[in-house]
Structure formats: C-alpha cells, structure tokens
Design an enzyme around this catalytic site. Structure first.
Site, PDB file in Angstrom:
ATOM      1  CG  ASP A   1       2.914  -7.996   2.041  1.00 57.39           C
ATOM      2  OD1 ASP A   1       3.222  -7.608   0.901  1.00 57.39           O
ATOM      3  OD2 ASP A   1       3.719  -8.003   2.996  1.00 57.39           O
TER       4      ASP A   1
ATOM      5  NE  ARG B   1      12.153  -4.542   8.917  1.00 59.14           N
ATOM      6  CZ  ARG B   1      11.546  -4.876   7.761  1.00 59.14           C
ATOM      7  NH1 ARG B   1      11.261  -6.141   7.501  1.00 59.14           N
ATOM      8  NH2 ARG B   1      11.251  -3.955   6.866  1.00 59.14           N
TER       9      ARG B   1
ATOM     10  CE  LYS C   1       7.075 -13.409   3.794  1.00 60.62           C
ATOM     11  NZ  LYS C   1       7.707 -12.494   2.837  1.00 60.62           N
TER      12      LYS C   1
HETATM   13  C1  S3P Z   1       8.233  -5.734   3.536  1.00 62.26           C
HETATM   14  C2  S3P Z   1       7.797  -4.620   2.883  1.00 62.26           C
HETATM   15  C3  S3P Z   1       6.784  -4.643   1.813  1.00 62.26           C
HETATM   16  C4  S3P Z   1       6.035  -5.971   1.809  1.00 62.26           C
HETATM   17  C5  S3P Z   1       6.931  -7.147   1.940  1.00 62.26           C
HETATM   18  C6  S3P Z   1       7.699  -7.074   3.245  1.00 62.26           C
HETATM   19  C7  S3P Z   1       9.258  -5.598   4.587  1.00 62.26           C
HETATM   20  O1  S3P Z   1       7.418  -4.505   0.563  1.00 62.26           O
HETATM   21  O2  S3P Z   1       5.262  -6.070   0.635  1.00 62.26           O
HETATM   22  O3  S3P Z   1       6.224  -8.350   1.884  1.00 62.26           O
HETATM   23  O4  S3P Z   1       9.464  -6.554   5.348  1.00 62.26           O
HETATM   24  O5  S3P Z   1       9.866  -4.520   4.677  1.00 62.26           O
HETATM   25  P1  S3P Z   1       7.703  -3.074  -0.098  1.00 62.26           P
HETATM   26  O6  S3P Z   1       8.707  -2.381   0.721  1.00 62.26           O
HETATM   27  O7  S3P Z   1       8.210  -3.383  -1.473  1.00 62.26           O
HETATM   28  O8  S3P Z   1       6.372  -2.373  -0.100  1.00 62.26           O
END
Ligand code: S3P
Length: 459
Positions: free
Chosen positions: A336, A47, A42
């Site tokens: 996560d 990105r 994901k």
């Molecule tokens: C993500 C960063 C994480 C993660 C989220 C996806 C990302 O969040 O929990 O599911 O794709 O950069 P945080 O940056 O709030 O830790």
C-alpha cells in the site's frame, strides 16, 4: 463558487462525502517537525468489527479508525443486528452475537471504496443462513472479485458476481461449506482472510498456503479471540465450528498512514518527526526496510506489544536518499505504500526500479499508471511497466498554470502528491482528494500542523 479553507481554523474536508471534488493546494518548502499520532490501522479496524461481532460477549476497542472504509464495515454489522456503541474518539463497544447470531440485512450492504470490507465480508457471509448483497462505489465495482469467489465456490458457497467478475456480489445461503486446502495464486491478505472467515463456518479444516508472507492481522486477532489458528511455514489452518470469546483490543496507529510522514520527513530538508505508537507488524514493515535501503534516517524506539500487535515510536529525520532496485520480497510488505515510495524515488539520487508489483494495477486506482502520469506532470522521468516502474530521481517541478494532478479518487495517490509538494519547485495542485477520508480523516490538518503548507478547496 469554490470554497477555500485555510487549515487550522476549518474542519472542512474531514467530513466530505466522496462525491465532492476536494482539491489540495501545496506551497513548496518547509520541513516536518514534532510528535504526531496518525489514525488507527485500517486493516486491523475492519477485522476488529468483524470478529467482535461474531464473538460471544462484549468487546471493547480503542484506537479504531473512524474513516469511511472501516465505518462501512461497522454500518454493515449494524445492518445485521449487531449492537455497537460508538465510535467516539476511536473507542467503541461491540456486543457480539456469536457465530450464528447475525440477522439478514434488509438492503444491500454498501462497502463504499473498501476492497478489504468487500472481500472479507464475502467470506463471512458465504457461511450465513441468509442471502446478502454487497455493493460498492465506482472504483470498488471495477476491482477483481473472482480471486475470492472462485475459492469460495470450491468450498460450496454460492456467490454471484457481475459478468466482469466484480461487484455487486450476491451471496445465497447453502446447507454447508466444506473446508478447503488452497494455494493462494496471488499474495493477498484479503483472499487469505476471506477464506479463513468462511472457514469458521465450514466443516473440517480450511488451510491456506501463501506464495509470500502477507499481513497476518486476521490470524493474530482470531488468536486474541481465543480461536485456534495453526501455522506451519507458509501454511495456515483453522477448523470450523469453534467459538470466539470477546476481548479488549487496542489498535495501533496505521503504518500505511505514517508512511506519508516518513517519506515527507525524509525528503524535506531539516525535518525531524516522531510518529507515536505505530504498528510494526513484520508483514507491514516494507516501507521502513525500503526507505532504510534508500538511505533514510529512521529509528524505532519504545518497541512494545499492544492488542497482539507489535508497535513502536518511529523517529524520522531528513536524509539524502538514493535510488535502489526494490527487493522482490519487500513488495507484499509495502504493497500500500508504493505511491509514496515513488515520491521518495523521485527525490532520490539515481534510478529506482520496482518489479513484481502488478497488483498495484488493481488497487483503488491503477497506481502504476496514475503515479507515473503525476510524476511526469512534475517533470520526473517515470516509466511505467506491466509489473512495476522505473523512476529517475530529479527536481520536482510544479503544476502552476496547468491542470493539476489527478488523484483518480485514490486516497493514497492524493496524499502522496501532497507530500511531493514539500520538495517541488513551485505550487502543486492535486484534484479529486475527497477519498482521503476513507483511510486518513484529518490528514491535511495533521500535515499542516507538522509543517506542510497545504490548503484545501471544495469545488
Ligand atoms: C489488506 C490487504 C491488501 C492491502 C489492502 C488491505 C487487508 O490487499 O492492499 O489495502 O486488510 O487485508 P490485497 O490482499 O489485495 O493485497
């Protein structure tokens, strides 16, 4: 009238909107078997759209996650005039418009349930010459956004939040952004990436210093698009005003989705599964390290690189797990995966203690409280704490005759309790599961193929 679907002959649940109340019904027992490929990562999928849209030339992407979160990002870029063909079976082509080619959207951009989409886009949009508004669903509209709007404001951006510091975000154009030298107050890849995207449009250097390593997909992908990013220790820098050149991207299977099967196979006696082509970026492998510490039987084979990211096939066989004190340095690397790690802890011998994970309280739900409530419902001793939890492994009960467990519209909570059903004493019902669609379309069908006895009910 409720609609029941026995998995295997119906595809319902794979295309439900989040407003639908979807219930999982799990019959305990059985094991997980076979070769599985979980959907694309994901974080990398988001990105891939963002960077290919502002690159020059056409980018071909394979392995894209066709889940609601990454599709929200895709729809936002179509709204801003980017031509995108697909996705079809995870393949798409994005005709990049260059750093300055996006068009003003005609309506607010709806990020749905996705924190990544909203926070990263806030950075990218802060550098545009047009205004834009970002909105989200009820859960996303409660999540903290000042962590991105405060440093963006320091860069000269104009971003308004609600009084509570949450969405909607109203972004106004400014004549220029200035690079920033920013020390992240929380370990957050979303904040880091937001500032890097704003930094593409800023004058001078943008440097971000991390308190702890967080996922580095933005850094890797910018490099793949030919944009120079430098790292020295925990400091990452880029210079604004460069250009991105299109490339071909292959997105690995999402280790965060594989995590449900890794725990499921570990806790369900007699299991033996092979998860194909999973991303094993060192900033994401906390789930493997923690499960191995707990005694899990995990082998990584055929390690290779795909699209600038390391991948491997992961074989998991059932094992007797023991409770552990989770090392602090693993927390950002497994951020996560904690809901399903808590399920592993509930099935382990002894006590598991997590600290330093207060971020879990501001995810799609308050994952500390919601998991503690659900585990207690199943008869497990689970003591939530401000920054973590203590779980004493035991025998998982059943929701039979009771209310069922509430997933609070959080995809990872729903899938975690579905997996817990493998080891429960009786049937387990999980409510409010439609948002599984955001990250793992087809979860229930794939889990059923592997051996989980799961049915869905649309209420
Ligand atoms: C993500 C960063 C994480 C993660 C989220 C996806 C990302 O969040 O929990 O599911 O794709 O950069 P945080 O940056 O709030 O830790």
């Amino acid at each position: 009238m409720p609609r029941f679907y026995r998995l295997g002959w119906a595809s319902a649940g794979d295309s439900l909107d989040a407003a639908t109340n979807l219930k999982y019904l799990i019959t305990p027992g059985g094991s997980l078997q076979g070769r599985l490929r979980v959907p694309g990562d994901k974080s990398i999928s988001h990105r891939s759209i963002m960077l290919s849209a502002i690159a020059e030339g056409t980018t071909h992407i394979r392995g894209f996650l066709e889940g609601a979160d990454s599709l929200a990002t895709l729809a936002a870029f179509r709204e801003m005039g980017v031509e995108i063909q697909g996705p079809e079976h995870g393949e798409l082509s994005v005709k990049g418009v260059g750093l300055r080619g996006l068009r003003q959207p005609e309506r607010p951009l709806d990020m749905g349930n996705s924190g990544t989409a909203m926070r990263l886009l806030a950075g990218l949009l802060a550098g545009q010459r047009f205004p834009a508004t970002l909105v989200g669903d009820a859960s996303l509209s409660r999540r903290p956004m000042r962590r991105v709007t405060a440093p963006l404001t320091e860069m000269g951006a104009q971003v308004l939040t609600s009084e509570a510091g949450s969405a909607p975000l109203h972004i106004q154009p400014v004549s220029s952004l200035q690079g920033i030298d920013y020390h992240l107050p929380v370990a957050s890849a979303q904040v880091k990436s937001c500032l890097m995207l704003a930094g593409l449009y800023a004058q001078g250097d943008t440097c971000i210093t991390e308190t702890a390593p967080t996922r580095d997909h933005t850094e890797r992908m910018l490099t793949a698009f030919g944009y120079e990013v430098s790292r020295s220790g925990s400091r990452i820098c880029l210079k604004g005003g460069g250009r991105l050149s299109s490339c071909d991207l292959e997105i690995p299977a999402d280790i965060s989705s594989a995590a449900f099967f890794m725990v499921g196979a570990s806790i369900a006696h007699g299991s033996d599964i092979l998860l194909e082509s999973v991303g094993i970026n060192p900033t994401r492998v906390g789930i493997i390290n923690i499960l191995r510490d707990m005694g899990a039987n995990i082998d990584l084979t055929d390690k290779r690189m795909a699209g600038g990211e390391p991948v491997a096939d992961i074989r998991v066989r059932s094992a007797r797990l023991r409770g552990i004190r989770i090392p602090l340095d693993q927390v950002p690397l497994a951020i996560d995966e904690f809901p399903v790690i808590f399920v592993a802890a509930a099935c382990a011998d002894g006590e598991t203690i997590l600290t330093g994970a207060e971020e879990l309280r501001v995810k799609e739900s308050d994952r500390i409280q919601v998991m503690a409530d659900g585990l207690k419902h199943l008869g497990i001793e689970a003591e939530p704490r401000a920054d973590g939890i203590r779980i004493l492994g035991g025998e998982l009960g059943s929701t039979d005759g009771g209310d069922g467990i509430h997933a609070h519209s959080d995809h990872r909570i729903a899938m975690s309790f579905a997996i817990a059903g493998l080891r429960a004493r009786g049937p387990v019902e999980v409510h409010d599961c439609a948002n599984v669609e955001t990250s793992f379309p087809g979860f229930a069908r794939l889990a059923a193929q592997a051996g989980l006895q799961i049915e869905q009910e649309v209420v």
